[in-house]
Write a protein that holds these residues in place. Structure first.
Motif, PDB file in Angstrom:
ATOM      1  N   VAL A 312      14.266   0.013  12.968  1.00 28.85           N
ATOM      2  CA  VAL A 312      13.231  -0.265  13.964  1.00 28.85           C
ATOM      3  C   VAL A 312      11.885   0.080  13.350  1.00 28.85           C
ATOM      4  CG1 VAL A 312      12.406   0.233  16.287  1.00 28.85           C
ATOM      5  CG2 VAL A 312      14.865   0.297  15.813  1.00 28.85           C
ATOM      6  N   TRP A 313      10.933  -0.867  13.448  1.00 30.46           N
ATOM      7  CA  TRP A 313       9.643  -0.739  12.792  1.00 30.46           C
ATOM      8  C   TRP A 313       8.504  -0.861  13.785  1.00 30.46           C
ATOM      9  CZ3 TRP A 313      10.336  -0.366   7.403  1.00 30.46           C
ATOM     10  CH2 TRP A 313      11.569  -0.817   6.919  1.00 30.46           C
ATOM     11  N   THR A 314       7.357  -0.319  13.404  1.00 32.58           N
ATOM     12  CA  THR A 314       6.124  -0.594  14.137  1.00 32.58           C
ATOM     13  C   THR A 314       5.689  -2.010  13.781  1.00 32.58           C
ATOM     14  OG1 THR A 314       5.456   1.731  14.006  1.00 32.58           O
ATOM     15  CG2 THR A 314       3.739   0.109  14.527  1.00 32.58           C
ATOM     16  N   PRO A 315       5.456  -2.872  14.754  1.00 32.64           N
ATOM     17  CA  PRO A 315       5.086  -4.261  14.434  1.00 32.64           C
ATOM     18  C   PRO A 315       3.764  -4.340  13.675  1.00 32.64           C
ATOM     19  CG  PRO A 315       5.772  -4.045  16.728  1.00 32.64           C
ATOM     20  CD  PRO A 315       5.597  -2.659  16.201  1.00 32.64           C
ATOM     21  N   PRO A 316       3.543  -5.433  12.939  1.00 31.35           N
ATOM     22  CA  PRO A 316       2.285  -5.604  12.200  1.00 31.35           C
ATOM     23  C   PRO A 316       1.071  -5.503  13.114  1.00 31.35           C
ATOM     24  CG  PRO A 316       3.870  -7.284  11.577  1.00 31.35           C
ATOM     25  CD  PRO A 316       4.465  -6.551  12.742  1.00 31.35           C
ATOM     26  N   GLY A 317       0.039  -4.841  12.604  1.00 34.85           N
ATOM     27  CA  GLY A 317      -1.205  -4.724  13.355  1.00 34.85           C
ATOM     28  C   GLY A 317      -1.221  -3.607  14.373  1.00 34.85           C
ATOM     29  N   GLN A 318      -0.080  -2.892  14.527  1.00 30.52           N
ATOM     30  CA  GLN A 318      -0.014  -1.823  15.520  1.00 30.52           C
ATOM     31  C   GLN A 318       0.149  -0.441  14.896  1.00 30.52           C
ATOM     32  OE1 GLN A 318       2.575  -2.529  18.883  1.00 30.52           O
ATOM     33  NE2 GLN A 318       2.380  -4.745  18.698  1.00 30.52           N
ATOM     34  N   GLY A 319       0.119  -0.368  13.571  1.00 30.17           N
ATOM     35  CA  GLY A 319       0.304   0.922  12.916  1.00 30.17           C
ATOM     36  C   GLY A 319      -0.907   1.818  13.045  1.00 30.17           C
ATOM     37  N   GLY A 320      -0.695   3.113  12.928  1.00 32.93           N
ATOM     38  CA  GLY A 320      -1.758   4.101  13.013  1.00 32.93           C
ATOM     39  C   GLY A 320      -2.439   4.320  11.674  1.00 32.93           C
ATOM     40  N   PRO A 321      -3.217   5.391  11.562  1.00 35.74           N
ATOM     41  CA  PRO A 321      -3.960   5.679  10.332  1.00 35.74           C
ATOM     42  C   PRO A 321      -3.085   5.788   9.081  1.00 35.74           C
ATOM     43  CG  PRO A 321      -4.777   7.030  12.126  1.00 35.74           C
ATOM     44  CD  PRO A 321      -3.558   6.355  12.639  1.00 35.74           C
ATOM     45  N   ASP A 322      -1.890   6.399   9.216  1.00 40.13           N
ATOM     46  CA  ASP A 322      -1.010   6.525   8.049  1.00 40.13           C
ATOM     47  C   ASP A 322      -0.523   5.158   7.590  1.00 40.13           C
ATOM     48  OD1 ASP A 322      -1.317   9.245   8.130  1.00 40.13           O
ATOM     49  OD2 ASP A 322       0.593   9.641   9.122  1.00 40.13           O
ATOM     50  N   SER A 323      -0.264   4.273   8.542  1.00 37.93           N
ATOM     51  CA  SER A 323       0.144   2.917   8.204  1.00 37.93           C
ATOM     52  C   SER A 323      -0.972   2.167   7.485  1.00 37.93           C
ATOM     53  CB  SER A 323       0.556   2.160   9.474  1.00 37.93           C
ATOM     54  OG  SER A 323       0.848   0.811   9.186  1.00 37.93           O
ATOM     55  N   LEU A 324      -2.192   2.323   7.973  1.00 38.95           N
ATOM     56  CA  LEU A 324      -3.341   1.682   7.322  1.00 38.95           C
ATOM     57  C   LEU A 324      -3.522   2.190   5.899  1.00 38.95           C
ATOM     58  CD1 LEU A 324      -5.871   1.823  10.299  1.00 38.95           C
ATOM     59  CD2 LEU A 324      -4.843  -0.250   9.342  1.00 38.95           C
ATOM     60  N   LEU A 325      -3.339   3.499   5.716  1.00 42.37           N
ATOM     61  CA  LEU A 325      -3.450   4.084   4.377  1.00 42.37           C
ATOM     62  C   LEU A 325      -2.422   3.466   3.437  1.00 42.37           C
ATOM     63  CD1 LEU A 325      -4.370   6.253   2.290  1.00 42.37           C
ATOM     64  CD2 LEU A 325      -2.597   7.735   3.277  1.00 42.37           C
ATOM     65  N   ALA A 326      -1.154   3.414   3.872  1.00 41.29           N
ATOM     66  CA  ALA A 326      -0.098   2.874   3.019  1.00 41.29           C
ATOM     67  C   ALA A 326      -0.373   1.417   2.667  1.00 41.29           C
ATOM     68  CB  ALA A 326       1.252   3.003   3.726  1.00 41.29           C
ATOM     69  N   GLN A 327      -0.846   0.670   3.639  1.00 39.46           N
ATOM     70  CA  GLN A 327      -1.160  -0.736   3.405  1.00 39.46           C
ATOM     71  C   GLN A 327      -2.329  -0.882   2.425  1.00 39.46           C
ATOM     72  OE1 GLN A 327      -2.101  -2.765   7.021  1.00 39.46           O
ATOM     73  NE2 GLN A 327      -2.248  -4.771   6.073  1.00 39.46           N
ATOM     74  N   ALA A 328      -3.355  -0.066   2.589  1.00 43.46           N
ATOM     75  CA  ALA A 328      -4.505  -0.116   1.691  1.00 43.46           C
ATOM     76  C   ALA A 328      -4.099   0.204   0.260  1.00 43.46           C
ATOM     77  CB  ALA A 328      -5.577   0.867   2.165  1.00 43.46           C
ATOM     78  N   MET A 329      -3.226   1.175   0.078  1.00 43.58           N
ATOM     79  CA  MET A 329      -2.774   1.546  -1.264  1.00 43.58           C
ATOM     80  C   MET A 329      -2.026   0.400  -1.931  1.00 43.58           C
ATOM     81  SD  MET A 329      -1.655   5.507  -0.543  1.00 43.58           S
ATOM     82  CE  MET A 329      -1.051   5.838  -2.188  1.00 43.58           C
ATOM     83  N   LYS A 330      -1.280  -0.379  -1.146  1.00 47.56           N
ATOM     84  CA  LYS A 330      -0.590  -1.552  -1.705  1.00 47.56           C
ATOM     85  C   LYS A 330      -1.599  -2.581  -2.204  1.00 47.56           C
ATOM     86  CE  LYS A 330       3.188  -1.001   1.621  1.00 47.56           C
ATOM     87  NZ  LYS A 330       3.756  -1.551   2.883  1.00 47.56           N
ATOM     88  N   PHE A 331      -2.649  -2.812  -1.399  1.00 50.88           N
ATOM     89  CA  PHE A 331      -3.666  -3.773  -1.812  1.00 50.88           C
ATOM     90  C   PHE A 331      -4.419  -3.277  -3.048  1.00 50.88           C
ATOM     91  CE2 PHE A 331      -3.589  -5.854   2.478  1.00 50.88           C
ATOM     92  CZ  PHE A 331      -3.479  -7.164   2.028  1.00 50.88           C
ATOM     93  N   GLU A 332      -4.724  -1.981  -3.089  1.00 43.10           N
ATOM     94  CA  GLU A 332      -5.479  -1.461  -4.231  1.00 43.10           C
ATOM     95  C   GLU A 332      -4.672  -1.542  -5.519  1.00 43.10           C
ATOM     96  OE1 GLU A 332      -8.016   2.457  -5.712  1.00 43.10           O
ATOM     97  OE2 GLU A 332      -6.864   2.582  -3.846  1.00 43.10           O
TER      98      GLU A 332
END
Length: 581
Positions: A312-332
């Motif tokens: 079970v996952w948090t749907p896209p676009g609904q994650g909190g600050p930690d989710s945003l951080l993890a996503q940003a690190m992937k892009f970087e």
């Protein structure tokens, strides 16, 4: 002046988007999952014949349905959440059945058996009065739920039908085919075929309607994901080009802003509907992800896989600050399968930092310090480092301290006071010895004798090391992604007999990554690896014989290689064998 003490970012640690895992056994392959309308229940269809219902909050098993079933391939909740339907193989001459249970007591209320071969997918109509099903007998069938009767059977192709979806208003059905990669668009009210459109270059494994019913998305065994106009059948967007990575399931977020796809490579990909760029990916399954479902309320994204687990996952676009951080690190970092994008990384770091995420503050400061994705601005960098340091971030504090030391080291000494300058005496004449010293200092130094050093002895190349280095370049892990360099290193390792390098070369030639696309060359490398008992190469070699890619189509040869791969533990080959006539 700015300096940086930290290393380049690597893979984001942790998995902040994963809410919970309902564990399974390695032998309990999950073929399909579904969410109830209220999001409180999850259903799963198991390859071992089990149909299970779980509490989505606690992960507790609520019901185990079905009796003496050989397999279950798809599940669907009724819109009111009172019933659960499953496509099952019950054994016997008429063993392919659509079964329906009352979830209040777990009792079987309908057992509908007219399909003559495996039922691959099913769906409730939006009003809950009917169930549509498709299968390997090439038919679309419509069932009356209340009476358990077959209302109609439609057969418009000699191909197997693999997946279907009802439009949100119940007026249309989309069904997908295997061999020709076609898509069927049906009038669901009058049950007539409106049109058949060429879809993908290979089996169309999955389909889902957008919440507004204006479009639908399909995924293929060739790895492509396309979006279509629901009225005309025109292709609107390409979300993913063909890739040797089948897409087994697709879904829209309830608000329609995101499209998600489950892949054989164990990823759950998400794209923004607007623009079509890859937005994020989730990873956590140990084997291929077979099925996705989203609760209509939008609180959960649920996945099932060949590893037997439900996640079970948090749907896209609904994650909190930690989710945003993890996503940003992937892009970087440009973590495969995402492309490096410093601008997007900086934007996500900003969002997370403004929500108080300390690591995001630190990394945003680094972006400003280096001018990555944003205009270089040392003041802005210090601002974010100071905010993070003030809240206890040790690396940010160390960064600020290092900058202060550098500032002190490069600061010029204070100028002498004017009174002291006026009272300074004239410099005294140089004494003879001092003159000699000055002259000697101006003369060029005599060169030191050159000592010739023998070059180091060449280090023997290790095929495993070559392969691992090639894989880093192929995936862009720790180095910029460079397919040409990866190809060079794989060729060296393959020449030494490295089976995985041979498999990777087949992969590159099949897709045209760093080399000119050539199915024949792909088959050549896969044959080399397959003869060394590489299960993945055996699977793809079977696939090429099945579709006639680079070799003459030969179904018996395809089965032979699928069987070898399955015997070596390749579950995808086992699934392909099940789908073949």
């Amino acid at each position: 002046m700015g300096i940086a003490l930290f290393a380049a970012p690597s893979r984001a640690s942790g998995n902040p988007d994963l809410v919970k895992t309902i564990p399974g056994q390695k032998t309990d392959i999950i073929n399909g999952v579904a969410c109830s309308a209220d999001g409180k229940k999850i259903a799963a269809a198991g390859d071992n014949g089990t149909v299970t219902v779980w509490d989505s909050t606690s992960g507790k098993l609520l019901l185990t349905l079905g009796k003496d079933l050989q397999s279950a391939d798809a599940v669907a909740f009724s819109p009111d959440g009172l019933l659960l339907a499953a496509a099952v193989a019950a054994g016997g001459r008429r063993g392919n059945a659509v079964q329906v249970w009352d979830l209040a007591n777990g009792q079987l209320v309908q057992d509908m058996r007219e399909h003559t071969q495996l039922i691959t997918d099913l769906a409730f109509s939006p009003d809950g009065n009917r169930i549509a099903s498709v299968g390997n007998d090439n038919t679309l069938r419509i069932w009356n739920v209340k009476y358990g009767t077959l209302e109609t059977t439609q057969k418009e192709t000699k191909n197997n039908l693999l997946a279907l979806a009802y439009s949100p208003d119940g007026k249309n059905i989309v069904a997908t085919e295997n061999w020709d990669g076609k898509i069927q668009m049906w009038d669901a009210v009058n049950v007539r075929l409106i049109r058949t459109i060429p879809g993908h270059g290979d089996w169309v494994l999955c389909v889902a309607y957008s919440p507004d019913g204006k479009e639908f998305v399909t995924g293929s065994r060739d790895g492509s994901v396309y979006v279509w106009d629901a009225e005309s059948g025109a292709r609107l967007r390409v979300l993913r080009d063909p890739e040797l990575d089948p897409v087994n399931s697709v879904a829209y977020s309830p608000d329609g802003r995101y499209v998600m796809g489950a892949t054989q490579s164990r990823h759950i990909l998400s794209w923004r509907k607007s623009g079509g760029a890859l937005f994020n990916f989730y990873e956590g399954h140990d084997l291929s992800v077979t099925s996705l479902a989203v609760s209509p309320a939008g609180k959960h994204l649920v996945s099932g896989g060949l590893d037997g687990a439900i996640r079970v996952w948090t749907p896209p676009g609904q994650g909190g600050p930690d989710s945003l951080l993890a996503q940003a690190m992937k892009f970087e970092a440009g973590t495969d399968p995402m492309e490096q994008d410093f601008g997007q990384a900086a934007k996500l770091y900003q969002q997370a930092a403004e929500s108080g995420q300390l690591e995001a503050m630190f990394r945003l400061g680094a972006m400003y310090n280096q001018g990555k994705g944003v205009a270089r601005n040392f003041d802005e960098a210090r601002k974010w480092w100071s905010l993070a340091a003030g809240k206890g971030h040790s690396a940010a504090r160390a960064q600020l301290q290092a900058e202060q030391k550098v500032a002190v080291a490069v600061t010029p000494p204070p100028q002498a006071k004017s009174e002291e300058v006026r009272t300074q005496t004239e410099p005294k004449p140089l004494e003879p010895e001092e003159k000699k010293t000055k002259i000697a200092a101006k003369e060029p130094a005599k060169p030191e004798p050159v000592v010739k050093v023998a070059p180091p002895a060449p280090v023997a190349k290790d095929k495993n090391g070559l392969y691992e280095e090639g894989l880093r370049f192929f995936k862009g892990e720790g180095v910029p992604r460079d397919y040409a360099q990866a190809h060079k290193l794989f060729v060296e390792a393959a020449a030494m007999g490295h089976a995985k390098a041979q498999y990777r070369l087949g992969f590159m030639y099949s897709l045209g990554r760093g080399v000119k696309k050539s199915d024949q060359e792909a088959v050549n490398w896969w044959q080399k690896a397959a003869k060394q008992n590489d299960a993945e190469a055996q699977y793809y070699l079977g696939y090429m014989y099945e579709v006639g890619g680079g070799v003459k189509q030969d179904m018996e040869e395809a089965k032979k290689w699928y069987q070898k791969a399955a015997a070596n533990g390749n579950v995808n080959a086992a699934q392909s064998l099940k789908m073949m006539p």
